[in-house]
Design an enzyme around this catalytic site. Structure first.
Site, PDB file in Angstrom:
ATOM      1  N   LYS A   9       0.884  -1.109  -0.055  1.00  0.00           N
ATOM      2  CA  LYS A   9      -0.059   0.141   0.160  1.00  0.00           C
ATOM      3  C   LYS A   9       0.894   1.210   0.062  1.00  0.00           C
ATOM      4  O   LYS A   9       2.219   1.095   0.134  1.00  0.00           O
ATOM      5  CB  LYS A   9      -0.944  -0.093   1.074  1.00  0.00           C
ATOM      6  CG  LYS A   9      -1.820  -1.090   0.871  1.00  0.00           C
ATOM      7  CD  LYS A   9      -2.832  -1.227   2.269  1.00  0.00           C
ATOM      8  CE  LYS A   9      -3.828  -2.334   2.239  1.00  0.00           C
ATOM      9  NZ  LYS A   9      -4.678  -2.527   3.687  1.00  0.00           N
ATOM     10  N   TYR A  49     -12.141  -3.015  -3.302  1.00  0.00           N
ATOM     11  CA  TYR A  49     -12.512  -3.124  -1.878  1.00  0.00           C
ATOM     12  C   TYR A  49     -14.325  -3.137  -1.918  1.00  0.00           C
ATOM     13  O   TYR A  49     -14.938  -2.928  -0.980  1.00  0.00           O
ATOM     14  CB  TYR A  49     -12.273  -2.092  -0.999  1.00  0.00           C
ATOM     15  CG  TYR A  49     -10.762  -2.200  -0.764  1.00  0.00           C
ATOM     16  CD1 TYR A  49     -10.560  -3.266   0.014  1.00  0.00           C
ATOM     17  CD2 TYR A  49      -9.621  -1.453  -0.918  1.00  0.00           C
ATOM     18  CE1 TYR A  49      -9.004  -3.534   0.577  1.00  0.00           C
ATOM     19  CE2 TYR A  49      -8.423  -1.293  -0.356  1.00  0.00           C
ATOM     20  CZ  TYR A  49      -8.189  -2.740   0.330  1.00  0.00           C
ATOM     21  OH  TYR A  49      -6.792  -2.691   0.723  1.00  0.00           O
ATOM     22  N   PHE A  57     -15.430   2.763   7.682  1.00  0.00           N
ATOM     23  CA  PHE A  57     -14.029   2.898   7.149  1.00  0.00           C
ATOM     24  C   PHE A  57     -13.850   2.984   5.573  1.00  0.00           C
ATOM     25  O   PHE A  57     -12.703   3.267   5.109  1.00  0.00           O
ATOM     26  CB  PHE A  57     -13.029   1.973   7.714  1.00  0.00           C
ATOM     27  CG  PHE A  57     -13.238   0.884   7.545  1.00  0.00           C
ATOM     28  CD1 PHE A  57     -12.656   0.231   6.532  1.00  0.00           C
ATOM     29  CD2 PHE A  57     -13.585  -0.049   8.576  1.00  0.00           C
ATOM     30  CE1 PHE A  57     -12.632  -1.217   6.230  1.00  0.00           C
ATOM     31  CE2 PHE A  57     -13.823  -1.476   8.178  1.00  0.00           C
ATOM     32  CZ  PHE A  57     -13.257  -1.942   7.087  1.00  0.00           C
ATOM     33  N   ARG A  85      -0.944 -14.887   3.989  1.00  0.00           N
ATOM     34  CA  ARG A  85      -1.438 -13.999   4.983  1.00  0.00           C
ATOM     35  C   ARG A  85      -0.770 -14.166   6.310  1.00  0.00           C
ATOM     36  O   ARG A  85      -0.782 -13.327   7.146  1.00  0.00           O
ATOM     37  CB  ARG A  85      -2.959 -14.781   5.396  1.00  0.00           C
ATOM     38  CG  ARG A  85      -3.905 -14.532   4.132  1.00  0.00           C
ATOM     39  CD  ARG A  85      -4.571 -13.178   3.957  1.00  0.00           C
ATOM     40  NE  ARG A  85      -5.436 -13.049   5.187  1.00  0.00           N
ATOM     41  CZ  ARG A  85      -6.497 -12.143   5.179  1.00  0.00           C
ATOM     42  NH1 ARG A  85      -6.396 -10.973   4.323  1.00  0.00           N
ATOM     43  NH2 ARG A  85      -7.435 -12.253   6.250  1.00  0.00           N
ATOM     44  N   THR A  91      -4.785  -8.520  10.390  1.00  0.00           N
ATOM     45  CA  THR A  91      -5.348  -6.989   9.864  1.00  0.00           C
ATOM     46  C   THR A  91      -4.974  -5.962  10.583  1.00  0.00           C
ATOM     47  O   THR A  91      -4.255  -5.021  10.259  1.00  0.00           O
ATOM     48  CB  THR A  91      -6.545  -7.195   9.291  1.00  0.00           C
ATOM     49  OG1 THR A  91      -7.002  -8.266   8.472  1.00  0.00           O
ATOM     50  CG2 THR A  91      -6.974  -6.039   8.682  1.00  0.00           C
ATOM     51  N   ARG A 102       3.085  -6.865   9.194  1.00  0.00           N
ATOM     52  CA  ARG A 102       2.701  -6.051   9.768  1.00  0.00           C
ATOM     53  C   ARG A 102       3.063  -5.566  11.444  1.00  0.00           C
ATOM     54  O   ARG A 102       3.019  -4.573  11.843  1.00  0.00           O
ATOM     55  CB  ARG A 102       1.099  -6.194   9.812  1.00  0.00           C
ATOM     56  CG  ARG A 102       0.393  -5.867   8.416  1.00  0.00           C
ATOM     57  CD  ARG A 102      -1.081  -6.249   8.457  1.00  0.00           C
ATOM     58  NE  ARG A 102      -1.748  -5.968   7.225  1.00  0.00           N
ATOM     59  CZ  ARG A 102      -2.669  -6.811   6.741  1.00  0.00           C
ATOM     60  NH1 ARG A 102      -3.272  -7.958   7.245  1.00  0.00           N
ATOM     61  NH2 ARG A 102      -3.333  -6.329   5.736  1.00  0.00           N
ATOM     62  N   ASN A 112      -1.777  -0.080   7.314  1.00  0.00           N
ATOM     63  CA  ASN A 112      -1.406  -1.501   7.876  1.00  0.00           C
ATOM     64  C   ASN A 112      -0.405  -1.938   6.508  1.00  0.00           C
ATOM     65  O   ASN A 112      -0.270  -3.161   6.609  1.00  0.00           O
ATOM     66  CB  ASN A 112      -2.262  -2.343   7.920  1.00  0.00           C
ATOM     67  CG  ASN A 112      -3.383  -2.848   6.757  1.00  0.00           C
ATOM     68  OD1 ASN A 112      -3.258  -2.296   5.900  1.00  0.00           O
ATOM     69  ND2 ASN A 112      -4.145  -3.757   7.186  1.00  0.00           N
ATOM     70  N   HIS A 115      -1.566  -5.516   1.748  1.00  0.00           N
ATOM     71  CA  HIS A 115      -2.913  -6.420   1.427  1.00  0.00           C
ATOM     72  C   HIS A 115      -2.539  -7.796   0.924  1.00  0.00           C
ATOM     73  O   HIS A 115      -1.743  -7.801  -0.191  1.00  0.00           O
ATOM     74  CB  HIS A 115      -3.893  -5.599   0.424  1.00  0.00           C
ATOM     75  CG  HIS A 115      -5.228  -6.464   0.058  1.00  0.00           C
ATOM     76  ND1 HIS A 115      -6.124  -6.519   0.629  1.00  0.00           N
ATOM     77  CD2 HIS A 115      -5.068  -7.166  -1.090  1.00  0.00           C
ATOM     78  CE1 HIS A 115      -6.956  -7.413   0.178  1.00  0.00           C
ATOM     79  NE2 HIS A 115      -6.285  -7.883  -0.910  1.00  0.00           N
ATOM     80  N   GLU A 126      -9.192 -11.080  -7.629  1.00  0.00           N
ATOM     81  CA  GLU A 126      -8.137  -9.739  -7.441  1.00  0.00           C
ATOM     82  C   GLU A 126      -7.194  -9.839  -8.667  1.00  0.00           C
ATOM     83  O   GLU A 126      -6.731  -8.616  -9.353  1.00  0.00           O
ATOM     84  CB  GLU A 126      -7.416  -9.769  -5.999  1.00  0.00           C
ATOM     85  CG  GLU A 126      -8.771  -9.476  -5.148  1.00  0.00           C
ATOM     86  CD  GLU A 126      -8.393  -9.489  -3.568  1.00  0.00           C
ATOM     87  OE1 GLU A 126      -8.810  -9.192  -2.942  1.00  0.00           O
ATOM     88  OE2 GLU A 126      -7.096 -10.081  -3.279  1.00  0.00           O
TER      89      GLU A 126
END
Ligand code: CMP
Length: 143
Positions: A9, A49, A57, A85, A91, A102, A112, A115, A126
């Site tokens: 990100k 998203y 949010f 993950r 998250t 993270r 964070n 993704h 995706e």
């Protein structure tokens, strides 16, 4: 072979974490199949998203993702969705274990760093959204 979609990100890019993050996936043994450095617009971020559009949010999340360039990647390997993950961490960085991306580099759920697809089916969607032209076809001899 299983594939997942990983995005660094804007905060991860701005903080100079691109090499560190790619290195973690490479050292684990996964194969890089696609990589692009790009800015996305609001419509594209909203599409990525879309499942979260009812969340309070959502607007802030979209603003965050379009605030600067991101690194979009496809990684391949056995169980790469679930293991990816784990490499990324929970998250909410408050819950991410040290040693995860993270857990090591983030504090705030709204910033964070990275993704990763949460399931094989979302990875397929995706990857189709971010890499409509397809990805490279080579296989690492490690897997
Ligand atoms: P990501 O893995 O990209 O999936 C959805 C994103 O929504 C998540 O990482 C966070 O960036 C964001 N997110 C989830 N929950 C919250 C929250 N409570 N407040 C702000 N952002 C959130």
């Amino acid at each position: 072979m299983e594939q997942t979609f990983i995005m660094i990100k804007p905060d991860g890019v701005q903080r100079g974490l691109v090499g560190e993050i790619i290195g973690r996936f490479e050292k684990k043994g996964f194969s890089l199949k696609g990589l692009k450095f790009l800015n996305v617009d609001q419509a594209f971020a909203e599409k990525h998203y879309a499942d979260l559009s009812s969340k309070p949010f959502f607007n802030g999340l979209v603003e965050y993702i379009i605030s600067g360039p991101v690194v979009a990647m496809v990684w391949e390997g056995k169980n790469v969705v679930t293991t990816g993950r784990k490499i990324i961490g929970a998250t909410n960085p408050a819950d991410s274990a040290p040693g995860t991306i993270r857990g090591d580099f983030a504090i705030d759920i709204g910033r964070n760093v990275i993704h990763g697809s949460d399931a094989v089916e979302s990875a397929r969607k995706e990857i189709g959204l971010w890499f409509p032209e397809g990805v490279a076809n080579w296989s690492s001899s490690l897997q």
